[in-house]
Design a protein around this motif. Sequence first.
Motif, short mmCIF file in Angstrom:
data_model
loop_
_atom_site.label_atom_id
_atom_site.label_comp_id
_atom_site.label_asym_id
_atom_site.label_seq_id
_atom_site.Cartn_x
_atom_site.Cartn_y
_atom_site.Cartn_z
N ALA A 1 4.61 -2.27 -12.26
CA ALA A 1 4.75 -3.78 -12.75
C ALA A 1 4.03 -3.67 -13.98
O ALA A 1 4.73 -4.04 -14.69
CB ALA A 1 5.77 -4.21 -12.06
N ARG B 1 -10.58 -5.71 -2.03
CA ARG B 1 -9.90 -5.13 -0.41
C ARG B 1 -9.75 -3.59 -1.01
O ARG B 1 -10.12 -2.67 0.49
CB ARG B 1 -8.19 -5.12 0.03
N LEU C 1 -3.97 -11.65 -7.97
CA LEU C 1 -3.80 -10.87 -6.96
C LEU C 1 -4.41 -8.82 -6.88
O LEU C 1 -4.65 -8.68 -6.51
CB LEU C 1 -2.21 -10.07 -6.39
N GLU D 1 -0.37 0.57 -1.10
CA GLU D 1 1.07 0.75 -1.30
C GLU D 1 1.47 -0.53 -2.66
O GLU D 1 2.16 -0.28 -3.48
CB GLU D 1 2.19 0.67 -0.32
N ALA D 2 0.96 -1.55 -1.77
CA ALA D 2 0.71 -2.32 -2.56
C ALA D 2 0.44 -2.05 -4.53
O ALA D 2 0.89 -2.74 -5.36
CB ALA D 2 -0.06 -3.55 -2.16
N MET E 1 3.09 -0.41 -6.61
CA MET E 1 4.08 -1.29 -6.76
C MET E 1 2.97 -2.24 -8.12
O MET E 1 4.15 -2.19 -8.83
CB MET E 1 4.41 -2.38 -5.25
N VAL E 2 2.61 -3.24 -8.26
CA VAL E 2 2.14 -4.46 -8.36
C VAL E 2 1.36 -2.98 -9.77
O VAL E 2 1.73 -3.85 -10.75
CB VAL E 2 0.90 -5.27 -8.02
N LYS F 1 -3.74 1.44 8.81
CA LYS F 1 -2.40 0.18 8.51
C LYS F 1 -2.79 -0.46 7.23
O LYS F 1 -2.09 -0.30 6.22
CB LYS F 1 -2.11 -0.09 9.63
N GLU F 2 -3.96 -1.00 7.40
CA GLU F 2 -4.42 -1.84 6.01
C GLU F 2 -4.99 -1.42 4.87
O GLU F 2 -3.62 -1.93 3.99
CB GLU F 2 -5.62 -2.78 6.71
N ARG G 1 -2.55 1.32 3.99
CA ARG G 1 -1.95 2.73 3.55
C ARG G 1 -0.89 1.30 2.97
O ARG G 1 -1.09 1.48 1.68
CB ARG G 1 -1.13 2.60 4.63
N ASP G 2 -1.40 -0.35 3.42
CA ASP G 2 -0.50 -1.53 3.43
C ASP G 2 -1.35 -1.69 1.81
O ASP G 2 -0.68 -1.90 0.79
CB ASP G 2 -0.44 -2.50 3.98
N VAL G 3 -2.57 -1.51 1.20
CA VAL G 3 -3.21 -1.87 0.17
C VAL G 3 -2.53 -1.14 -1.29
O VAL G 3 -2.82 -1.50 -2.27
CB VAL G 3 -4.14 -2.17 0.22
N ASP H 1 -9.67 -14.37 2.18
CA ASP H 1 -8.93 -13.43 1.54
C ASP H 1 -8.91 -11.71 2.17
O ASP H 1 -8.62 -10.92 1.29
CB ASP H 1 -9.83 -13.19 0.42
N LYS H 2 -9.49 -11.41 3.29
CA LYS H 2 -9.35 -10.60 4.33
C LYS H 2 -10.85 -10.07 3.51
O LYS H 2 -10.72 -8.16 3.69
CB LYS H 2 -8.14 -9.59 4.04
#
Lengths: 252, 252
Positions: free
Chosen positions: A115, A182, A175, A107-108, A111-112, A100-101, A103-105, A81-82
């Motif tokens: 939606a 995180r 998710l 950004e996700a 998005m999610v 970096k992580e 930013r990724d989290v 699960d990181k």
Amino acid sequence: MSEAFEAADVQTMAAESSVSSRLLELAEPANEVDRIYSEIFDAVIDHRLLPGVKLTEAVLCDVFHCSRGTVRAALARLAHDKIVELLPNRGAFVATPDLKETRDVFEARRMVEGAILDKLLTLPDLPLRLLPLRQMVEEERAAFSRKDRVTWIRLSNAFHVQLAKLADNEVLTDLMRSLASRTSLIIALYDVPGRSACSFDEHDRILASLEARDRAGVLDAMNHHLQDCERRLRFEDDGMQADLRAVFNLKR
Amino acid sequence: MSEAFEAADVQTMAAESSVSSRLLELAEPANEVDRIYSEIFDAVIDHRLLPGVKLTEAVLCDVFHCSRGTVRAALARLAHDKIVELLPNRGAFVATPDLKETRDVFEARRMVEGAILDKLLTLPDLPLRLLPLRQMVEEERAAFSRKDRVTWIRLSNAFHVQLAKLADNEVLTDLMRSLASRTSLIIALYDVPGRSACSFDEHDRILASLEARDRAGVLDAMNHHLQDCERRLRFEDDGMQADLRAVFNLKR
DNA sequence: CGCACAAAAATTGTTAACAATTTGTGTTGA
DNA sequence: TCAACACAAATTGTTAACAATTTTTGTGCG
């Protein structure tokens, strides 16, 4: 030298009765390994276990009154699960996500959650289902004003998970749980507690726009909420220093 | 009575050299448990291990030349991925997703892959990065025409994962990997192999629209691709019968 | 005083063995 | 013939012990 402290720290984690697995609607721990997994998971997202802390297997066995095999299985899943980092022959540590992580989290999440909101807007009985969330935001506010930091953090995360649950999609709910956990780790590492904007106001705004079925408004509110959260972070400490710093802050 | 068969089935899985973990860009298996995890994972998404098959720990130990502790850790992680189901005191089985889970997975895919495409459209050097994907689709077509079903399935999944990788977001990539693997499981269960539409044509269309930066076109292509895939499924067998049926079909 | 090297302690990786539960088989009796 | 019961085999859950690696501690030398 830090052993005594860390062991004690881990023990407080077990003492505290864990309601957050209920709040986040995790499956009831049927297994022994599930129980320990949930317990550590909750402790991490509640900021009772801070990033970088070493999770020695023997100590965990002692705390949870079980054998190392059980602990290792739980740690393996948390690593997946990181939430914890598993270094070969060196042991398990509470994960320390980097820039970096982060930013990724986020950004996700944009998005999610965007939606998800889009789907919620199509539900016919939306106002009814929003009621429990309203109450949850009230509890958030209450926890904040009585300076109950742990409960406040807990509820802030639970809000987003509950919102995802309304979409009636287990994949998205799982998710969201993962992303929320995180994020909680990231906040523990990089958030400056001074000017923590009261997130419950932003949560309120999201609910209001949702009830008004104001699509642009909700999406805007959520994006601002997430961007505010991300902008509050400070990454001045570079790389490996960060976790050490955190541990030291904890100690005095 | 079914023992001999299942054991043999599991053994073929180890014999086949696994390139799919490379294709899907999984982290190199540093651990013993990682190796076994990847091996079983690949076997499931390649349809070499079908839904409902019992994964007896002792057999797995034999196949992978390791101890039960290692196997159990790997199975625990696979269960967390919803790739295998872990029944208390009864053992591990390759998961058999039901109708609800199928809906959830495909809905999540439409959301996530749509968002990914939206981001890809903003990349400046998109055409260059799309080149490897073009080649991948060619390999897909080649595998299909020489009736290499396993490679074809592998590449079909890898296409979507590679597409996600272009977005340069590890969270989304991991998510896509998870969704692709669960989709593969669903297809193994419910797809009627007769009229399996050649997905590489649809993949081609997605790439073409992407290169033309035709936003509406890409989103439409992806949604149709996913909807076609979902519509091909047949759920006539209800609930618990399904896995039994699949196992029986396999046997004669 | 600080650095390099070596021994000792602690921790993780792995395996084997035992206990508990479930599954399969065979027998008995109606 | 079929159902229920009891016994046996197989499988999983758990624990303990051993081997390998890393981290710490201690010592001697420049």
